[in-house]
Design a protein around this motif. Structure first.
Motif, PDB file in Angstrom:
ATOM      1  N   TYR A 245       7.269 -10.049  -7.183  1.00  0.00           N
ATOM      2  CA  TYR A 245       7.869 -10.504  -6.575  1.00  0.00           C
ATOM      3  C   TYR A 245       8.916 -10.990  -5.585  1.00  0.00           C
ATOM      4  CZ  TYR A 245      10.642 -14.716  -7.857  1.00  0.00           C
ATOM      5  OH  TYR A 245      11.239 -16.387  -7.315  1.00  0.00           O
ATOM      6  N   TYR A 246      10.121  -9.645  -6.227  1.00  0.00           N
ATOM      7  CA  TYR A 246      11.473  -9.362  -5.493  1.00  0.00           C
ATOM      8  C   TYR A 246      10.899  -8.830  -4.035  1.00  0.00           C
ATOM      9  CZ  TYR A 246      16.051  -7.632  -3.838  1.00  0.00           C
ATOM     10  OH  TYR A 246      16.884  -7.525  -3.808  1.00  0.00           O
ATOM     11  N   LEU A 247       9.297  -7.870  -3.857  1.00  0.00           N
ATOM     12  CA  LEU A 247       9.066  -7.837  -2.308  1.00  0.00           C
ATOM     13  C   LEU A 247       8.824  -8.847  -1.441  1.00  0.00           C
ATOM     14  CD1 LEU A 247       8.718  -5.414  -0.797  1.00  0.00           C
ATOM     15  CD2 LEU A 247       6.724  -5.008  -1.843  1.00  0.00           C
ATOM     16  N   LYS A 248       8.310  -9.559  -2.384  1.00  0.00           N
ATOM     17  CA  LYS A 248       7.563 -10.640  -1.268  1.00  0.00           C
ATOM     18  C   LYS A 248       8.977 -11.657  -1.202  1.00  0.00           C
ATOM     19  CE  LYS A 248       3.392 -13.679  -1.061  1.00  0.00           C
ATOM     20  NZ  LYS A 248       1.935 -13.681  -1.966  1.00  0.00           N
ATOM     21  N   GLN A 249       9.165 -11.840  -1.529  1.00  0.00           N
ATOM     22  CA  GLN A 249      10.987 -12.729  -1.340  1.00  0.00           C
ATOM     23  C   GLN A 249      11.443 -12.760  -0.271  1.00  0.00           C
ATOM     24  OE1 GLN A 249       8.980 -16.318  -2.714  1.00  0.00           O
ATOM     25  NE2 GLN A 249      11.255 -16.495  -3.099  1.00  0.00           N
ATOM     26  N   TYR A 250      11.804 -11.457  -0.577  1.00  0.00           N
ATOM     27  CA  TYR A 250      12.805 -10.539  -0.012  1.00  0.00           C
ATOM     28  C   TYR A 250      12.682  -9.771   1.594  1.00  0.00           C
ATOM     29  CZ  TYR A 250      15.313 -13.244  -3.384  1.00  0.00           C
ATOM     30  OH  TYR A 250      15.661 -14.303  -4.079  1.00  0.00           O
ATOM     31  N   SER A 251      11.149  -9.851   1.528  1.00  0.00           N
ATOM     32  CA  SER A 251      10.639  -9.049   2.696  1.00  0.00           C
ATOM     33  C   SER A 251      10.279  -8.996   3.843  1.00  0.00           C
ATOM     34  CB  SER A 251      10.088  -7.511   2.544  1.00  0.00           C
ATOM     35  OG  SER A 251       8.409  -7.993   1.977  1.00  0.00           O
ATOM     36  N   SER A 252      10.131  -8.942   5.318  1.00  0.00           N
ATOM     37  CA  SER A 252       9.876  -9.703   5.868  1.00  0.00           C
ATOM     38  C   SER A 252       8.315  -9.805   6.079  1.00  0.00           C
ATOM     39  CB  SER A 252       9.598  -9.170   7.269  1.00  0.00           C
ATOM     40  OG  SER A 252       9.023  -7.585   7.673  1.00  0.00           O
ATOM     41  N   LYS A 253       7.135 -10.106   6.538  1.00  0.00           N
ATOM     42  CA  LYS A 253       5.751 -10.215   6.654  1.00  0.00           C
ATOM     43  C   LYS A 253       4.923  -9.049   6.700  1.00  0.00           C
ATOM     44  CE  LYS A 253       5.278 -15.876   6.686  1.00  0.00           C
ATOM     45  NZ  LYS A 253       4.141 -16.575   7.518  1.00  0.00           N
ATOM     46  N   GLU A 254       6.065  -8.635   7.918  1.00  0.00           N
ATOM     47  CA  GLU A 254       5.263  -7.158   8.390  1.00  0.00           C
ATOM     48  C   GLU A 254       5.673  -6.070   7.061  1.00  0.00           C
ATOM     49  OE1 GLU A 254       6.948  -9.417   9.248  1.00  0.00           O
ATOM     50  OE2 GLU A 254       5.751 -10.037  11.180  1.00  0.00           O
ATOM     51  N   GLU A 255       6.613  -6.052   6.932  1.00  0.00           N
ATOM     52  CA  GLU A 255       6.860  -4.998   6.238  1.00  0.00           C
ATOM     53  C   GLU A 255       6.160  -4.923   4.306  1.00  0.00           C
ATOM     54  OE1 GLU A 255      11.025  -2.740   4.546  1.00  0.00           O
ATOM     55  OE2 GLU A 255      11.304  -5.189   3.904  1.00  0.00           O
ATOM     56  N   TYR A 256       6.049  -6.424   4.101  1.00  0.00           N
ATOM     57  CA  TYR A 256       5.617  -7.374   2.732  1.00  0.00           C
ATOM     58  C   TYR A 256       3.870  -6.229   2.951  1.00  0.00           C
ATOM     59  CZ  TYR A 256       3.580  -9.172  -0.772  1.00  0.00           C
ATOM     60  OH  TYR A 256       2.278  -9.777  -1.919  1.00  0.00           O
ATOM     61  N   LYS A 257       3.623  -6.492   4.059  1.00  0.00           N
ATOM     62  CA  LYS A 257       1.664  -6.363   4.414  1.00  0.00           C
ATOM     63  C   LYS A 257       1.827  -5.058   4.566  1.00  0.00           C
ATOM     64  CE  LYS A 257      -1.769  -6.785   8.093  1.00  0.00           C
ATOM     65  NZ  LYS A 257      -1.640  -7.946   8.767  1.00  0.00           N
ATOM     66  N   SER A 258       2.314  -4.625   5.291  1.00  0.00           N
ATOM     67  CA  SER A 258       2.190  -2.185   5.496  1.00  0.00           C
ATOM     68  C   SER A 258       2.590  -2.140   4.652  1.00  0.00           C
ATOM     69  CB  SER A 258       3.871  -2.295   6.100  1.00  0.00           C
ATOM     70  OG  SER A 258       4.160  -0.646   6.105  1.00  0.00           O
ATOM     71  N   ILE A 259       3.676  -2.348   3.177  1.00  0.00           N
ATOM     72  CA  ILE A 259       3.959  -1.245   1.903  1.00  0.00           C
ATOM     73  C   ILE A 259       2.690  -2.018   0.955  1.00  0.00           C
ATOM     74  CG2 ILE A 259       5.214  -1.846  -0.427  1.00  0.00           C
ATOM     75  CD1 ILE A 259       7.173  -2.028   1.147  1.00  0.00           C
ATOM     76  N   ILE A 260       2.107  -3.210   1.018  1.00  0.00           N
ATOM     77  CA  ILE A 260       0.817  -3.584   0.217  1.00  0.00           C
ATOM     78  C   ILE A 260      -0.696  -3.121   0.365  1.00  0.00           C
ATOM     79  CG2 ILE A 260      -0.692  -5.095  -0.872  1.00  0.00           C
ATOM     80  CD1 ILE A 260       2.026  -5.251  -1.957  1.00  0.00           C
ATOM     81  N   LYS A 261      -0.309  -2.414   1.744  1.00  0.00           N
ATOM     82  CA  LYS A 261      -1.864  -1.950   2.266  1.00  0.00           C
ATOM     83  C   LYS A 261      -1.924   0.116   1.829  1.00  0.00           C
ATOM     84  CE  LYS A 261      -3.987  -2.402   6.314  1.00  0.00           C
ATOM     85  NZ  LYS A 261      -3.588  -2.398   7.836  1.00  0.00           N
ATOM     86  N   SER A 262      -0.428  -0.243   1.900  1.00  0.00           N
ATOM     87  CA  SER A 262      -0.265   1.409   1.504  1.00  0.00           C
ATOM     88  C   SER A 262      -0.692   1.231  -0.069  1.00  0.00           C
ATOM     89  CB  SER A 262       1.007   1.770   1.688  1.00  0.00           C
ATOM     90  OG  SER A 262       1.069   2.214   3.103  1.00  0.00           O
ATOM     91  N   TYR A 263       0.041   0.477  -0.243  1.00  0.00           N
ATOM     92  CA  TYR A 263       0.067   0.447  -2.340  1.00  0.00           C
ATOM     93  C   TYR A 263      -1.385   0.147  -3.049  1.00  0.00           C
ATOM     94  CZ  TYR A 263       0.698  -1.701  -7.280  1.00  0.00           C
ATOM     95  OH  TYR A 263       0.393  -1.710  -8.550  1.00  0.00           O
ATOM     96  N   LEU A 264      -2.222  -0.525  -2.121  1.00  0.00           N
ATOM     97  CA  LEU A 264      -3.227  -0.529  -2.728  1.00  0.00           C
ATOM     98  C   LEU A 264      -4.409   0.785  -2.487  1.00  0.00           C
ATOM     99  CD1 LEU A 264      -4.452  -4.048  -1.110  1.00  0.00           C
ATOM    100  CD2 LEU A 264      -4.438  -3.331  -3.740  1.00  0.00           C
ATOM    101  N   GLN A 265      -4.415   1.515  -1.233  1.00  0.00           N
ATOM    102  CA  GLN A 265      -4.829   2.644  -1.566  1.00  0.00           C
ATOM    103  C   GLN A 265      -4.323   4.193  -1.770  1.00  0.00           C
ATOM    104  OE1 GLN A 265      -6.710   3.937   1.009  1.00  0.00           O
ATOM    105  NE2 GLN A 265      -7.016   5.343   0.401  1.00  0.00           N
TER     106      GLN A 265
END
Length: 286
Positions: A245-265
């Motif tokens: 929740y914190y990450l999605k609310q306060y990070s940029s869309k680009e940063e969020y996308k990059s982190i979640i893609k790494s996370y899913l991997q």
């Protein structure tokens, strides 16, 4: 935390059997090491142990300071652990000669735990995956007990050795439902990796470029997240949903996308289920 190393032999353990099993486990270690029986009374269950009706295994953290009353790895106390001092010295030097990123202390501890695993398993009650032993982990299998005595089932019991406050933070699990502690911790791993840091369960957080530790306590970790992502409180790092929740609310869309893609991997590599809340993200980005 060590995965299903004994997957063909162990079973999940019911909450009501955790206490009698742990009691017998500690008693047996006291029998194996009579002069060091007090050491194993300092095991602290971490992760999801006892928090859900059934646990896949038992993760036990212990502070390294409890192992030695005197100088670490002194001759007298190594003998109390049934470890020949000359064998410890030889193995330590061998491990150190092959080490690339491990510190001197990590090499010493790995040599100690490798040799400790042999007497641990010597009586036949505790089985140890010796080849899996690391500079902070021993992976074991032990019979499950209920309030009537030993059962026909076994459970995997993993040791985490290091600084207890950090271990409790790193292996914390505040999850509910289908989520597990791995979902929280691996999101922290992905977030830090995106910023150039490595999260080490046993030691702390390391800068990838300098290879220096920048956080070795929970307080250090919270402060680092404050610097990297914004104002975090320790409770914000309690579980996957609060961090996400914190990450999605306060990070940029680009940063969020990059982190979640790494996370899913990372989850895929770990063979962990994807949180349902990320289903739409995966559909949109595959």
């Amino acid at each position: 935390m060590g995965g299903n190393i004994f997957k063909d032999y162990v079973s999940p353990i019911s909450r009501q059997n955790i206490r009698p099993t742990l009691k017998k486990y500690i008693e047996h270690l006291g029998y194996v090491f009579p002069k060091k029986a007090h050491v194993f009374e300092n095991f602290h269950p971490v992760g999801s142990v006892g928090k859900k009706p059934v646990s896949g295994d038992m993760d036990l953290a212990i502070d390294f300071k409890h192992f030695f009353d005197g100088v670490p790895y002194n001759v007298e106390e190594l003998k109390q652990f049934r470890i020949p001092p000359d064998e410890w010295t030889a193995l330590y030097k061998k491990i150190k000669s092959r080490a690339r990123t491990s510190t001197d202390e990590m090499c010493k501890l790995k040599a100690f735990l490798k040799l400790l695993s042999y007497p641990v398993s010597s009586e036949g009650m505790i089985h140890v995956a010796n080849k899996k032993t690391t500079h902070g982990n021993i992976f074991t299998m032990f019979p499950q007990y209920d309030h009537y005595g030993v059962t026909k089932y076994y459970v995997q019991i993993d040791w985490m050795i290091g600084n207890l406050p950090w271990l409790k933070f790193a292996y914390h699990s505040g999850e509910s439902g289908q989520l597990k502690g791995i979902h929280r911790t691996q999101l922290l791993v992905a977030m830090l990796s995106n910023k150039g840091y490595t999260f080490l369960h046993l030691k702390g957080i390391k800068d990838k470029q300098t290879q220096e530790f920048v956080a070795t306590t929970p307080e250090d970790a919270v402060e680092l997240f404050n610097v990297l992502f914004g104002k975090f409180a320790r409770d914000d790092l309690h579980n996957f949903l609060s961090i996400h929740y914190y990450l999605k609310q306060y990070s940029s869309k680009e940063e969020y996308k990059s982190i979640i893609k790494s996370y899913l991997q990372i989850l895929k590599t770990s063979r962990a289920k994807m949180p349902m809340i990320l289903q739409d993200f995966e559909n949109e980005n595959t």
